[in-house]
Design an enzyme around this catalytic site. Structure first.
Site, PDB file in Angstrom:
ATOM      1  NE  ARG A  81      83.277  79.820 -29.306  1.00  0.00           N
ATOM      2  CZ  ARG A  81      83.136  79.516 -30.603  1.00  0.00           C
ATOM      3  NH1 ARG A  81      82.122  78.754 -30.992  1.00  0.00           N
ATOM      4  NH2 ARG A  81      83.994  79.971 -31.488  1.00  0.00           N
ATOM      5  CG  HIS A 125      81.708  83.457 -35.364  1.00  0.00           C
ATOM      6  ND1 HIS A 125      81.504  82.473 -34.415  1.00  0.00           N
ATOM      7  CD2 HIS A 125      81.415  82.873 -36.557  1.00  0.00           C
ATOM      8  CE1 HIS A 125      81.094  81.362 -34.995  1.00  0.00           C
ATOM      9  NE2 HIS A 125      81.026  81.583 -36.311  1.00  0.00           N
ATOM     10  CD  GLU A 170      84.418  76.940 -37.747  1.00  0.00           C
ATOM     11  OE1 GLU A 170      83.927  75.960 -37.180  1.00  0.00           O
ATOM     12  OE2 GLU A 170      83.931  77.438 -38.799  1.00  0.00           O
ATOM     13  CG  ASN A 300      84.315  75.187 -33.677  1.00  0.00           C
ATOM     14  OD1 ASN A 300      84.324  75.172 -32.443  1.00  0.00           O
ATOM     15  ND2 ASN A 300      84.064  76.295 -34.359  1.00  0.00           N
ATOM     16  CE1 TYR A 302      78.653  71.934 -36.253  1.00  0.00           C
ATOM     17  CE2 TYR A 302      80.832  72.837 -36.710  1.00  0.00           C
ATOM     18  CZ  TYR A 302      79.573  72.961 -36.139  1.00  0.00           C
ATOM     19  OH  TYR A 302      79.245  74.097 -35.442  1.00  0.00           O
ATOM     20  CD  GLU A 377      81.000  76.760 -34.000  1.00  0.00           C
ATOM     21  OE1 GLU A 377      80.669  76.119 -35.020  1.00  0.00           O
ATOM     22  OE2 GLU A 377      81.369  77.940 -34.043  1.00  0.00           O
TER      23      GLU A 377
END
Length: 467
Positions: A81, A125, A170, A300, A302, A377
Site C-alpha cells: 500500500r 495521504h 485518515e 487504521n 494504533y 495500518e
C-alpha cells in the site's frame, strides 16, 4: 519472543502487506516536475516539526524505489500500500498533468506486478498541492472537485494495474489536525474551517468513487481508510462519561461513517456546532454523492482513548495522543477530558491495547455486516538501535515483534467471531518522516540510516517474513 504464527492459521486469500506514504518516504521534492505540497510549506516553517525536519530527502525512495521493491518481494508480501503524491502527477492540483510523475508511478506499479505484489493505491495521504491550499484547501468545495478530476486521470492511467483504489487516508487527521488543532499541515486552528474540511473530504471521496467507476466499471475495487477512534468511558456506569464518549465518537468517527456509509451526519454534532456554522456548505445532493458502495473499508488502528465529562474546574486534560496545541480537534466535545492511559506505551506515548482492535473490528462488523474490512495500518514506534556483533549489523526490536504478533492475534480473534477482515498491512515498511515528529519516531520494520540511506531489516521484518 512471539513465534510467527503460534497455532492460528489464516485463509490462503488473506492479504499480508505493508504500507508507506509518499511524503514520508519519497524525497525528490524538487525533481521530476513535482510541485510544492502543503507539507513542504509546513515542514519548512520554523517550529512546526521536531528539529526542523522536512521530507526533502526522507528515504530517497524517489531514487531507490527499485531497491525498496526488492525488499517488498523478499519479505514475501502479497500487497504493498503506497500513496501517489498529487503534486508529483499534477503539480498545481489543477491544469496540466506531469508525464514524468505519472511515469514514476507507472514504473513502480509495473515493478510490483512483476514480482507478484498487488498494488493498493492511496490517492491522498495528506500532501495537498500548495496552490489548492492557497485557494482555501479543503475548506473550498473546488478542492473536492479537483480531487475527482485527479482521481479520474489516475484511473485512466493506472486502472488495470491497481488492485484496490483508496481515495483518502485518515481524513480525520487532514481535517481536525490540519484545520482544527493546527499540528499538521496546513497548520490552521479554526473550528469552522475544520468542519468545512470534513465535508469537502467526504465529498471528494464520493466524487472520486464516481469517477473511478465511470472509467473502470462498477466492479472497480474502491476503499477509504479511516483512523477510527476506540473511545472508552472512564466510568461506564456514569451517564456523564457515556455522554462524553458519544460526543468524542461523533466528531472522531460518526462525522465520516455517517455520511460515507449511512448518508447522514450525526444529529448531535450538527446541534452542538450550530453556534459555529449552519452547515450550509452541505448542498443538496452532496450526501447522495458521498454515500456510495465500498468494496472494503480500510481501518487504521494504533491505540485507544479514555474520556470523561470535564467538570469545568482546573485545566482540562487532553491526553488524546496528538501533539499539544492552542487549537482543539475535538469540536463539539470541548467539555470532554481525555485521560492518560496506563502502559505499556510506544515511543509516541500511545498505549498498547490489542483488544481495542478486536473490539473495533467487531463493532464495525455488527453495524455493517455486509462490508469487508481490512487493517490498512497497524504498527508501533520504538527507540531502535543498530548493534554490531561479529561484524553483522542487527536491529533487535522485541517490543515491536510482540506488538505486531498481539495485534495479528487480535485481528484473528475478530475473525473468529465473524468479522470479515481480509487483510493486514504493517505500518510501516520503512522508517520515515513521521510528520510533525520528524525523524525522531521510527515505525519501520526496515531500519533506515538517514545519513547513508542504507536499509536494514529489523527483527520485526524477519518475523513478518516468517509469518
Amino acid at each position: 519472543m512471539a513465534t510467527p504464527s503460534d497455532t492460528r492459521t489464516f485463509p490462503a486469500d488473506f492479504v499480508w502487506g505493508s504500507a508507506t506514504a509518499s511524503y514520508q518516504i519519497e524525497g525528490g521534492v524538487g525533481e521530476g516536475g513535482r510541485g510544492r505540497s502543503i507539507w513542504d510549506t509546513f515542514s519548512h516553517t520554523p517550529g512546526k516539526t521536531l528539529n526542523g525536519d522536512t521530507g526533502d530527502v526522507a528515504d530517497d525512495h524517489f531514487h531507490r524505489w527499485r531497491q525498496d521493491v526488492r525488499h517488498i518481494a523478499d519479505l514475501g508480501l502479497d500487497a504493498y500500500r503506497f500513496s501517489i503524491a498529487w503534486p508529483r502527477v499534477q503539480p498545481g492540483g489543477s491544469g496540466e498533468f506531469n508525464p514524468e510523475g505519472i511515469g514514476f508511478y507507472s514504473d513502480l506499479l509495473d515493478a510490483l506486478l512483476a514480482v507478484g505484489v498487488k498494488p493498493v493505491v492511496t490517492l491522498y495521504h495528506w500532501d495537498l498541492p500548495q496552490e489548492l491550499q492557497d485557494a482555501g484547501g479543503w475548506t473550498n468545495r473546488a478542492t473536492a472537485e479537483a480531487f475527482a478530476r485527479y482521481a479520474r486521470r489516475m484511473a485512466e492511467e493506472f486502472g488495470d494495474r491497481v488492485e484496490v483504489w483508496t481515495t483518502l487516508n485518515e481524513p480525520w487527521c487532514t481535517a481536525l489536525l490540519g484545520y482544527g488543532s493546527g499540528v499538521h499541515a496546513p497548520g490552521i486552528s479554526d473550528p469552522v474551517a475544520a468542519l468545512r474540511a470534513i465535508h469537502h473530504l467526504n465529498l471528494a471521496h464520493g466524487l472520486a468513487v464516481r469517477e473511478i467507476r465511470d472509467v473502470l466499471g462498477a466492479s472497480a475495487k474502491v476503499s477509504i481508510t479511516l483512523n477510527l477512534h476506540v473511545v472508552r468511558p472512564d466510568d461506564p456506569s456514569s451517564q456523564a462519561d457515556l455522554e462524553a464518549k458519544r460526543k468524542a465518537d461523533e466528531i472522531a468517527n460518526e462525522s465520516f461513517l455517517g455520511p460515507l456509509l449511512e448518508g447522514a451526519y450525526p444529529a448531535g454534532l450538527l446541534e452542538r456546532t450550530a453556534s459555529l456554522t449552519d452547515w450550509s456548505f452541505v448542498r443538496d445532493g452532496d450526501l447522495e454523492a458521498i454515500h456510495r458502495p465500498l468494496t472494503v473499508l480500510g481501518v487504521n488502528y494504533y491505540s485507544t482513548a479514555r474520556v470523561r465529562a470535564w467538570s469545568g474546574q482546573g485545566q482540562r486534560q487532553q491526553a488524546d495522543g496528538h501533539k499539544d496545541s492552542a487549537g482543539n480537534p475535538w469540536i463539539g466535545a470541548e467539555d470532554v477530558e481525555f485521560l492518560p492511559q496506563p502502559g505499556p506505551h510506544t515511543a509516541m506515548g500511545w498505549n498498547i491495547e490489542p483488544a481495542g482492535l478486536t473490539d473495533l473490528l467487531l463493532q464495525l462488523h455488527d453495524r455493517y455486516p455486509d462490508l469487508a474490512l481490512m487493517v490498512t495500518e497497524n504498527g508501533a514506534a520504538f527507540d531502535d538501535e543498530v548493534t554490531v556483533t561479529d561484524g553483522v549489523a542487527r536491529v533487535h526490536d522485541p517490543r515491536r515483534v510482540q506488538y505486531l504478533h498481539d495485534h495479528v492475534e487480535a485481528l484473528g480473534l475478530a475473525r473468529d467471531k465473524g468479522a470479515d477482515v481480509r487483510g493486514y498491512f504493517a505500518w510501516s515498511l520503512l522508517d520515515n518522516f513521521e510528520w510533525a515528529y520528524g525523524y525522531d519516531r521510527r515505525f519501520g520494520i526496515i531500519h533506515v540510516d538517514y545519513d547513508t540511506q542504507e536499509r536494514l531489516w529489523k527483527d520485526s521484518a524477519h518475523w513478518y517474513h516468517r509469518l
